[in-house]
Design a protein around this motif. Structure first.
Motif, PDB file in Angstrom:
ATOM      1  N   LYS A 149      -1.036  -2.462  -7.688  1.00  0.00           N
ATOM      2  CA  LYS A 149      -2.377  -1.883  -7.502  1.00  0.00           C
ATOM      3  C   LYS A 149      -3.469  -2.652  -8.249  1.00  0.00           C
ATOM      4  CE  LYS A 149      -4.891   2.543  -7.856  1.00  0.00           C
ATOM      5  NZ  LYS A 149      -5.973   2.024  -7.077  1.00  0.00           N
ATOM      6  N   SER A 150      -3.155  -3.071  -9.477  1.00  0.00           N
ATOM      7  CA  SER A 150      -4.199  -3.729 -10.270  1.00  0.00           C
ATOM      8  C   SER A 150      -4.644  -5.041  -9.631  1.00  0.00           C
ATOM      9  CB  SER A 150      -3.703  -3.966 -11.699  1.00  0.00           C
ATOM     10  OG  SER A 150      -2.552  -4.772 -11.668  1.00  0.00           O
ATOM     11  N   TYR A 151      -3.708  -5.738  -9.007  1.00  0.00           N
ATOM     12  CA  TYR A 151      -4.054  -6.993  -8.321  1.00  0.00           C
ATOM     13  C   TYR A 151      -4.823  -6.696  -7.035  1.00  0.00           C
ATOM     14  CZ  TYR A 151      -0.633  -9.090 -11.453  1.00  0.00           C
ATOM     15  OH  TYR A 151       0.059  -9.508 -12.563  1.00  0.00           O
ATOM     16  N   MET A 152      -4.318  -5.739  -6.279  1.00  0.00           N
ATOM     17  CA  MET A 152      -4.922  -5.441  -4.970  1.00  0.00           C
ATOM     18  C   MET A 152      -6.354  -4.936  -5.124  1.00  0.00           C
ATOM     19  SD  MET A 152      -1.575  -3.724  -3.264  1.00  0.00           S
ATOM     20  CE  MET A 152      -2.069  -3.662  -1.553  1.00  0.00           C
ATOM     21  N   ASP A 153      -6.577  -4.098  -6.123  1.00  0.00           N
ATOM     22  CA  ASP A 153      -7.932  -3.559  -6.334  1.00  0.00           C
ATOM     23  C   ASP A 153      -8.931  -4.659  -6.688  1.00  0.00           C
ATOM     24  OD1 ASP A 153      -7.135  -1.059  -5.736  1.00  0.00           O
ATOM     25  OD2 ASP A 153      -7.094  -0.287  -7.790  1.00  0.00           O
ATOM     26  N   LYS A 154      -8.428  -5.754  -7.256  1.00  0.00           N
ATOM     27  CA  LYS A 154      -9.322  -6.868  -7.607  1.00  0.00           C
ATOM     28  C   LYS A 154      -9.421  -7.891  -6.472  1.00  0.00           C
ATOM     29  CE  LYS A 154      -7.207  -7.309 -11.703  1.00  0.00           C
ATOM     30  NZ  LYS A 154      -6.667  -7.925 -12.867  1.00  0.00           N
ATOM     31  N   GLY A 155      -8.622  -7.699  -5.422  1.00  0.00           N
ATOM     32  CA  GLY A 155      -8.642  -8.650  -4.312  1.00  0.00           C
ATOM     33  C   GLY A 155      -7.829  -9.892  -4.590  1.00  0.00           C
ATOM     34  N   GLU A 156      -6.979  -9.816  -5.631  1.00  0.00           N
ATOM     35  CA  GLU A 156      -6.143 -10.972  -5.977  1.00  0.00           C
ATOM     36  C   GLU A 156      -4.762 -10.837  -5.349  1.00  0.00           C
ATOM     37  OE1 GLU A 156      -6.104 -10.967 -10.217  1.00  0.00           O
ATOM     38  OE2 GLU A 156      -8.221 -11.543 -10.347  1.00  0.00           O
ATOM     39  N   LEU A 157      -4.037 -11.941  -5.316  1.00  0.00           N
ATOM     40  CA  LEU A 157      -2.669 -11.875  -4.802  1.00  0.00           C
ATOM     41  C   LEU A 157      -1.748 -11.225  -5.837  1.00  0.00           C
ATOM     42  CD1 LEU A 157      -2.104 -15.341  -3.061  1.00  0.00           C
ATOM     43  CD2 LEU A 157      -2.948 -13.192  -2.077  1.00  0.00           C
ATOM     44  N   PRO A 162       1.800 -11.058  -7.713  1.00  0.00           N
ATOM     45  CA  PRO A 162       2.631 -12.222  -8.062  1.00  0.00           C
ATOM     46  C   PRO A 162       3.723 -12.526  -7.028  1.00  0.00           C
ATOM     47  CG  PRO A 162       2.286 -10.830  -9.978  1.00  0.00           C
ATOM     48  CD  PRO A 162       1.693 -10.093  -8.816  1.00  0.00           C
ATOM     49  N   ASP A 163       3.944 -13.828  -6.827  1.00  0.00           N
ATOM     50  CA  ASP A 163       4.927 -14.277  -5.827  1.00  0.00           C
ATOM     51  C   ASP A 163       6.293 -13.633  -6.044  1.00  0.00           C
ATOM     52  OD1 ASP A 163       2.995 -15.908  -4.826  1.00  0.00           O
ATOM     53  OD2 ASP A 163       3.796 -17.770  -5.676  1.00  0.00           O
ATOM     54  N   SER A 164       6.719 -13.535  -7.308  1.00  0.00           N
ATOM     55  CA  SER A 164       8.072 -13.027  -7.581  1.00  0.00           C
ATOM     56  C   SER A 164       8.248 -11.631  -6.985  1.00  0.00           C
ATOM     57  CB  SER A 164       8.313 -12.985  -9.087  1.00  0.00           C
ATOM     58  OG  SER A 164       7.282 -12.243  -9.705  1.00  0.00           O
ATOM     59  N   VAL A 165       7.195 -10.824  -7.050  1.00  0.00           N
ATOM     60  CA  VAL A 165       7.261  -9.450  -6.543  1.00  0.00           C
ATOM     61  C   VAL A 165       7.336  -9.464  -5.014  1.00  0.00           C
ATOM     62  CG1 VAL A 165       5.947  -7.290  -6.345  1.00  0.00           C
ATOM     63  CG2 VAL A 165       5.927  -8.570  -8.501  1.00  0.00           C
ATOM     64  N   VAL A 166       6.441 -10.212  -4.404  1.00  0.00           N
ATOM     65  CA  VAL A 166       6.304 -10.174  -2.952  1.00  0.00           C
ATOM     66  C   VAL A 166       7.514 -10.837  -2.273  1.00  0.00           C
ATOM     67  CG1 VAL A 166       4.838 -10.865  -1.043  1.00  0.00           C
ATOM     68  CG2 VAL A 166       3.815 -10.252  -3.203  1.00  0.00           C
ATOM     69  N   ILE A 167       7.977 -11.928  -2.840  1.00  0.00           N
ATOM     70  CA  ILE A 167       9.105 -12.641  -2.226  1.00  0.00           C
ATOM     71  C   ILE A 167      10.356 -11.749  -2.226  1.00  0.00           C
ATOM     72  CG2 ILE A 167      10.708 -14.579  -2.578  1.00  0.00           C
ATOM     73  CD1 ILE A 167       8.141 -16.200  -3.444  1.00  0.00           C
ATOM     74  N   ARG A 216       0.845  -1.229   0.000  1.00  0.00           N
ATOM     75  CA  ARG A 216       0.000   0.000   0.000  1.00  0.00           C
ATOM     76  C   ARG A 216       0.859   1.250   0.000  1.00  0.00           C
ATOM     77  NH1 ARG A 216      -3.337  -3.479   2.533  1.00  0.00           N
ATOM     78  NH2 ARG A 216      -2.362  -3.261   4.571  1.00  0.00           N
ATOM     79  N   LYS A 217       2.008   1.201   0.684  1.00  0.00           N
ATOM     80  CA  LYS A 217       2.897   2.374   0.678  1.00  0.00           C
ATOM     81  C   LYS A 217       3.451   2.597  -0.741  1.00  0.00           C
ATOM     82  CE  LYS A 217       6.662   4.757   2.941  1.00  0.00           C
ATOM     83  NZ  LYS A 217       7.221   5.217   1.683  1.00  0.00           N
ATOM     84  N   ALA A 218       3.810   1.490  -1.398  1.00  0.00           N
ATOM     85  CA  ALA A 218       4.330   1.613  -2.773  1.00  0.00           C
ATOM     86  C   ALA A 218       3.256   2.180  -3.707  1.00  0.00           C
ATOM     87  CB  ALA A 218       4.805   0.250  -3.273  1.00  0.00           C
ATOM     88  N   VAL A 219       2.004   1.783  -3.485  1.00  0.00           N
ATOM     89  CA  VAL A 219       0.898   2.318  -4.302  1.00  0.00           C
ATOM     90  C   VAL A 219       0.756   3.821  -4.031  1.00  0.00           C
ATOM     91  CG1 VAL A 219      -1.607   2.286  -4.669  1.00  0.00           C
ATOM     92  CG2 VAL A 219      -0.358   0.121  -4.412  1.00  0.00           C
ATOM     93  N   LEU A 277       6.700  -0.486  -8.606  1.00  0.00           N
ATOM     94  CA  LEU A 277       6.154  -1.635  -7.871  1.00  0.00           C
ATOM     95  C   LEU A 277       4.689  -1.380  -7.493  1.00  0.00           C
ATOM     96  CD1 LEU A 277       6.306  -4.184  -5.987  1.00  0.00           C
ATOM     97  CD2 LEU A 277       7.083  -2.629  -4.195  1.00  0.00           C
ATOM     98  N   GLY A 278       4.428  -0.182  -6.992  1.00  0.00           N
ATOM     99  CA  GLY A 278       3.064   0.167  -6.576  1.00  0.00           C
ATOM    100  C   GLY A 278       2.104   0.119  -7.751  1.00  0.00           C
ATOM    101  N   LYS A 279       2.568   0.594  -8.899  1.00  0.00           N
ATOM    102  CA  LYS A 279       1.693   0.600 -10.091  1.00  0.00           C
ATOM    103  C   LYS A 279       1.363  -0.831 -10.503  1.00  0.00           C
ATOM    104  CE  LYS A 279       2.813   5.148 -11.772  1.00  0.00           C
ATOM    105  NZ  LYS A 279       4.065   5.854 -12.012  1.00  0.00           N
TER     106      LYS A 279
END
Ligand code: AP5
Ligand code: MG
Length: 217
Positions: free
Chosen positions: A50-58, A60-65, A36-39, A45-47
């Motif tokens: 955002k598209s995943y978070m707004d849809k309630g989806e995870l 991608p693992d590569s980003v979060v890990i 959320r801070k990156a958004v 990264l935030g950009k």
């Protein structure tokens, strides 16, 4: 103590984590807060996130890990940490195990905060968060003294973009499908413990401490 907090959206992971920071003097690592801070900062990264978070989806693992690896290597993590919202699926959990093994470390405990699905919707639609200090309130259960203003620091309260009914439904589905299997994952490793997340927040916190004390002694 290296702790993973498990629980559905709205179970109270963030609420209990804030109390655990003070009690154990270890940082909370919330992948949701980092994203959320990156958004809010409008970073690349935030950009992407955002598209995943707004849809309630995870996201991608590569980003979060990558984010978590970087965070775990910082100095304030030497004595442990509270992972809140990570891992979110089996692939993330397995990667976390191998990242920790490379650091000659392992998790001490995974604590599941259990709340029935029918309560979660009200908790999430009612949530308000302070822009300055991150304190959480709830217009149904723990309203701030002054509407829209944080009791702790007078900061402005906001509603998360993903706390809309349709998005919440999706997040709850994603939790059931992808994250709930981690309860068995950590149970099989012998490090799972759980608390009932319904009731007074302070009482829940006392139960959390009691459970963590037995596991870490
Ligand atoms: P994230 O920020 O992790 O959200 P979440 O898991 O959906 O969980 P919440 O933060 O909504 O709930 P919480 O358990 O912290 O509850 P809280 O304490 O606030 O993730 C958001 C998004 O980011 C994801 O959808 C995904 O897109 C992305 N993301 C994050 N991590 C990711 C990862 N690892 N991989 C991929 N994508 C990732 O409490 C909720 C409300 O209830 C508050 O108002 C609070 O005051 C109230 N409350 C708390 N306890 C009580 C109580 N005992 N009684 C009454 N009210 C209570
Ligand atoms: Mg949270």
């Amino acid at each position: 103590m290296r702790l993973v907090l498990l629980g559905a959206p709205g179970a109270g992971k963030g609420t209990q984590a804030k109390k655990l920071i003070e009690k154990y003097q270890i940082p909370q690592i919330s992948t949701g807060d980092i994203l959320r801070k990156a958004v809010a900062d409008g970073t690349p990264l935030g950009k992407e996130a955002k598209s995943y978070m707004d849809k309630g989806e995870l996201v991608p693992d590569s980003v979060v890990i990558g984010l978590v690896k970087e965070r775990l290597s910082q100095d304030d993590c030497t004595n442990g940490y509270i992972l809140d919202g990570f891992p979110r699926n089996t692939a993330q959990a397995e990667t976390l195990d191998s990242v920790l093994a490379d650091m000659n470390a392992s998790l001490d405990v995974a604590l599941s905060v259990d709340v029935d699905m029918d309560i979660l919707m009200k908790r999430l639609t009612g949530r308000r968060t302070c822009k300055s200090c991150g304190q959480m309130f709830n217009v149904h259960f723990s309203a701030p003294k002054k509407e829209g203003i944080c009791d702790k620091c007078d900061g402005e309260l906001y509603q998360r973009d993903d706390d809309q009914e349709e998005t919440i439904k999706k997040r709850l589905d994603v939790y059931e499908e992808q994250t709930a299997p981690l309860i068995d994952y950590y149970s099989n490793k012998g490090i799972l413990t759980s608390v009932n997340g319904v009731g007074n927040m302070e009482d829940i916190f006392k139960e959390v401490i009691a459970k963590l004390d037995t596991v870490t002694k």
